[in-house]
Design a protein around this motif. Structure first.
Motif, mmCIF file in Angstrom:
data_model
loop_
_atom_site.group_PDB
_atom_site.id
_atom_site.type_symbol
_atom_site.label_atom_id
_atom_site.label_comp_id
_atom_site.label_asym_id
_atom_site.label_seq_id
_atom_site.Cartn_x
_atom_site.Cartn_y
_atom_site.Cartn_z
ATOM 1 N N LEU A 2 15.345 10.839 4.368
ATOM 2 C CA LEU A 2 14.097 10.564 3.657
ATOM 3 C C LEU A 2 12.975 11.470 4.142
ATOM 4 N N ILE A 3 12.917 11.719 5.443
ATOM 5 C CA ILE A 3 11.886 12.602 5.995
ATOM 6 C C ILE A 3 11.975 13.987 5.368
ATOM 7 N N HIS A 4 13.197 14.447 5.134
ATOM 8 C CA HIS A 4 13.395 15.793 4.596
ATOM 9 C C HIS A 4 13.285 15.851 3.072
ATOM 10 N N GLU A 5 13.548 14.734 2.384
ATOM 11 C CA GLU A 5 13.571 14.772 0.924
ATOM 12 C C GLU A 5 12.346 14.151 0.258
ATOM 13 N N ILE A 6 11.802 13.082 0.838
ATOM 14 C CA ILE A 6 10.623 12.450 0.214
ATOM 15 C C ILE A 6 9.543 12.177 1.273
ATOM 16 N N PRO A 7 9.151 13.189 2.038
ATOM 17 C CA PRO A 7 8.146 12.947 3.088
ATOM 18 C C PRO A 7 6.821 12.455 2.549
ATOM 19 N N SER A 8 6.463 12.834 1.315
ATOM 20 C CA SER A 8 5.183 12.408 0.754
ATOM 21 C C SER A 8 5.141 10.912 0.479
ATOM 22 N N ALA A 9 6.310 10.260 0.447
ATOM 23 C CA ALA A 9 6.356 8.816 0.214
ATOM 24 C C ALA A 9 6.173 8.024 1.500
ATOM 25 N N LEU A 10 6.204 8.699 2.656
ATOM 26 C CA LEU A 10 6.189 8.018 3.946
ATOM 27 C C LEU A 10 4.931 8.333 4.735
ATOM 28 N N ALA A 11 4.489 7.344 5.526
ATOM 29 C CA ALA A 11 3.381 7.541 6.459
ATOM 30 C C ALA A 11 3.883 7.717 7.880
ATOM 31 N N GLY A 12 5.142 7.402 8.138
ATOM 32 C CA GLY A 12 5.704 7.533 9.470
ATOM 33 C C GLY A 12 7.126 7.026 9.497
ATOM 34 N N ALA A 13 7.846 7.362 10.583
ATOM 35 C CA ALA A 13 9.253 6.984 10.694
ATOM 36 C C ALA A 13 9.588 6.649 12.139
ATOM 37 N N ALA A 14 10.508 5.711 12.316
ATOM 38 C CA ALA A 14 11.032 5.359 13.634
ATOM 39 C C ALA A 14 12.551 5.361 13.545
ATOM 40 N N ILE A 15 13.197 6.057 14.474
ATOM 41 C CA ILE A 15 14.643 6.269 14.428
ATOM 42 C C ILE A 15 15.242 5.811 15.750
ATOM 43 N N LEU A 16 16.214 4.915 15.671
ATOM 44 C CA LEU A 16 16.827 4.345 16.861
ATOM 45 C C LEU A 16 18.315 4.677 16.903
ATOM 46 N N SER A 17 18.775 5.181 18.040
ATOM 47 C CA SER A 17 20.194 5.472 18.265
ATOM 48 C C SER A 17 20.767 6.425 17.229
ATOM 49 N N ALA A 18 20.022 7.470 16.891
ATOM 50 C CA ALA A 18 20.493 8.499 15.965
ATOM 51 C C ALA A 18 19.831 9.811 16.343
ATOM 52 N N THR A 19 20.584 10.906 16.233
ATOM 53 C CA THR A 19 20.035 12.222 16.533
ATOM 54 C C THR A 19 20.187 13.142 15.328
ATOM 55 N N GLN A 20 19.381 14.188 15.308
ATOM 56 C CA GLN A 20 19.431 15.164 14.235
ATOM 57 C C GLN A 20 20.769 15.900 14.249
ATOM 58 N N SER A 21 21.406 15.997 13.091
ATOM 59 C CA SER A 21 22.658 16.746 12.996
ATOM 60 C C SER A 21 22.400 18.234 13.171
ATOM 61 N N VAL A 22 23.415 18.945 13.646
ATOM 62 C CA VAL A 22 23.310 20.399 13.722
ATOM 63 C C VAL A 22 23.211 20.934 12.295
ATOM 64 N N PRO A 23 22.639 22.125 12.089
ATOM 65 C CA PRO A 23 22.410 22.629 10.731
ATOM 66 C C PRO A 23 23.643 22.627 9.838
ATOM 67 N N GLU A 24 24.809 22.980 10.380
ATOM 68 C CA GLU A 24 26.010 23.049 9.553
ATOM 69 C C GLU A 24 26.545 21.674 9.160
ATOM 70 N N ASN A 25 25.961 20.598 9.718
ATOM 71 C CA ASN A 25 26.387 19.243 9.363
ATOM 72 C C ASN A 25 25.273 18.466 8.680
ATOM 73 N N PHE A 26 24.268 19.181 8.156
ATOM 74 C CA PHE A 26 23.102 18.509 7.591
ATOM 75 C C PHE A 26 22.742 19.168 6.273
ATOM 76 N N ASP A 69 0.852 -1.183 0.000
ATOM 77 C CA ASP A 69 0.000 0.000 0.000
ATOM 78 C C ASP A 69 0.894 1.242 0.000
ATOM 79 N N SER A 70 0.878 1.994 -1.090
ATOM 80 C CA SER A 70 1.761 3.161 -1.217
ATOM 81 C C SER A 70 1.422 4.266 -0.225
ATOM 82 N N SER A 71 0.237 4.230 0.376
ATOM 83 C CA SER A 71 -0.135 5.236 1.369
ATOM 84 C C SER A 71 0.255 4.825 2.778
ATOM 85 N N GLN A 72 0.791 3.608 2.929
ATOM 86 C CA GLN A 72 1.194 3.113 4.249
ATOM 87 C C GLN A 72 2.625 2.588 4.220
ATOM 88 N N VAL A 73 3.544 3.439 3.793
ATOM 89 C CA VAL A 73 4.960 3.081 3.763
ATOM 90 C C VAL A 73 5.635 3.724 4.970
#
Length: 307
Positions: free
Chosen positions: A136-160, A117-121
């Motif tokens: 993927l959240i930042h580049e193709i959010p329309s392709a995703l219905a949700g995300a789970a992230i383990l042992s990773a944090t958002q990079s500071v702006p100058e590293n992202f 189901d393309s609406s439940q990826v």
């Protein structure tokens, strides 16, 4: 008596920019009804699809077994992902491997060949794989219905540096240990096995706040301790960022936990990675967060967590 549909394991591949990219797909021989939800799993650095299945004692397989979802474990390029961190010296990044295109191609294959189901990826990522999910959240959010992230944090702006970033909100869940030796819970320099710096990142709490703001959530979060059956060296708190008509953000803080994936089965080595909590079932919590099953493992009859 209802019988659990038979699970089939298949190897699949797609061609991206002249490279053969592979994945392991777990699916029901006959979908429970119509199309099936899709869960993409992105492994950590120095892992493979097979390695993260072993690392988690096959716990993510159970998401498909309980909900009827198609679970696809994707293989990175030379065991790494080209995430959006500027300070990432893996071959996947230095060779400009298009892992976003790989994710899109995997979704297309699973929809066409396995009646996904393309609406439940949904996307799940551990460590470097978690960083890939953030891309993927930042580049193709329309392709995703949700995300789970383990042992990773958002990079500071100058590293992202995601390509063509988009602002569409998504439900996001985080799991992170306070004693993570590779990606510090409190933020700072992420390192691959204590060397090879991967750049500065926000703290786990700041990361959750970042995605809550991205989702338009302005109310204060609530934190609830999860009560374990037996007291042990680790404990888990749940911080919930919730506001009506906005996709939720949840952070599970594993006090005393390392760079691991909490689960009931004791299959993760403590050396280097730190301690694993066995009172919290990450796969079960992810499945419930995505709206695929209840905490008892029953399949839900609702389309998506997307709003």
């Amino acid at each position: 008596m209802n019988r659990t549909p038979e699970i089939t394991v298949s190897s699949e591949s797609v061609e991206i920019d002249g490279r053969t990219r592979t994945m392991t797909v777990l699916h029901h021989r006959q979908p429970i009804s119509g199309t099936a939800p899709v869960v993409l799993v992105f492994h950590g650095s120095m892992q493979t699809a097979a390695a993260i299945r072993s690392f988690t004692a096959n716990s993510f397989d159970h998401i498909g077994e309980q909900s009827g979802a198609i679970v696809a474990y994707l293989d990175g390029y030379k065991r790494h992902w080209n995430d959006a961190r500027i300070v990432n010296s893996s071959a996947a990044r230095t060779n400009h491997v298009d892992d976003v295109a790989f994710a899109n191609a995997a979704i297309d294959l699973l929809v066409r060949r396995y009646r996904g189901d393309s609406s439940q990826v949904h996307a799940v990522g551990f460590s470097n794989g978690g960083q890939m999910v953030m891309r993927l959240i930042h580049e193709i959010p329309s392709a995703l219905a949700g995300a789970a992230i383990l042992s990773a944090t958002q990079s500071v702006p100058e590293n992202f540096a995601p390509d063509s970033p988009q602002e569409q909100p998504l439900p996001v869940m985080f799991v992170h240990g306070t004693q993570d030796p590779i990606t510090p819970y409190a933020g700072g320099m992420a390192k691959m096995y204590r060397f090879r710096p991967r750049g500065l990142g926000l703290s786990a709490q700041e990361t959750a706040e970042y995605y809550a703001r991205r989702n338009g959530i302005t109310t204060a979060p609530t934190t609830t301790p999860l009560v374990a059956a037996e007291a042990g060296p680790t404990r888990v708190d749940c911080t919930d960022y919730h506001q009506q008509d906005h996709p939720p953000v949840v952070l599970y803080t594993v006090h005393g936990g390392g760079h691991t994936i909490p689960g009931p089965k004791k299959n993760t080595p403590r050396i280097i990675m730190g301690r694993t909590d066995h009172t919290f079932d990450s796969a079960e919590a992810i499945s419930e967060f995505f709206g695929l099953t209840t905490r008892k493992g029953r399949r839900l009859n609702r389309a998506s967590t997307r709003t």
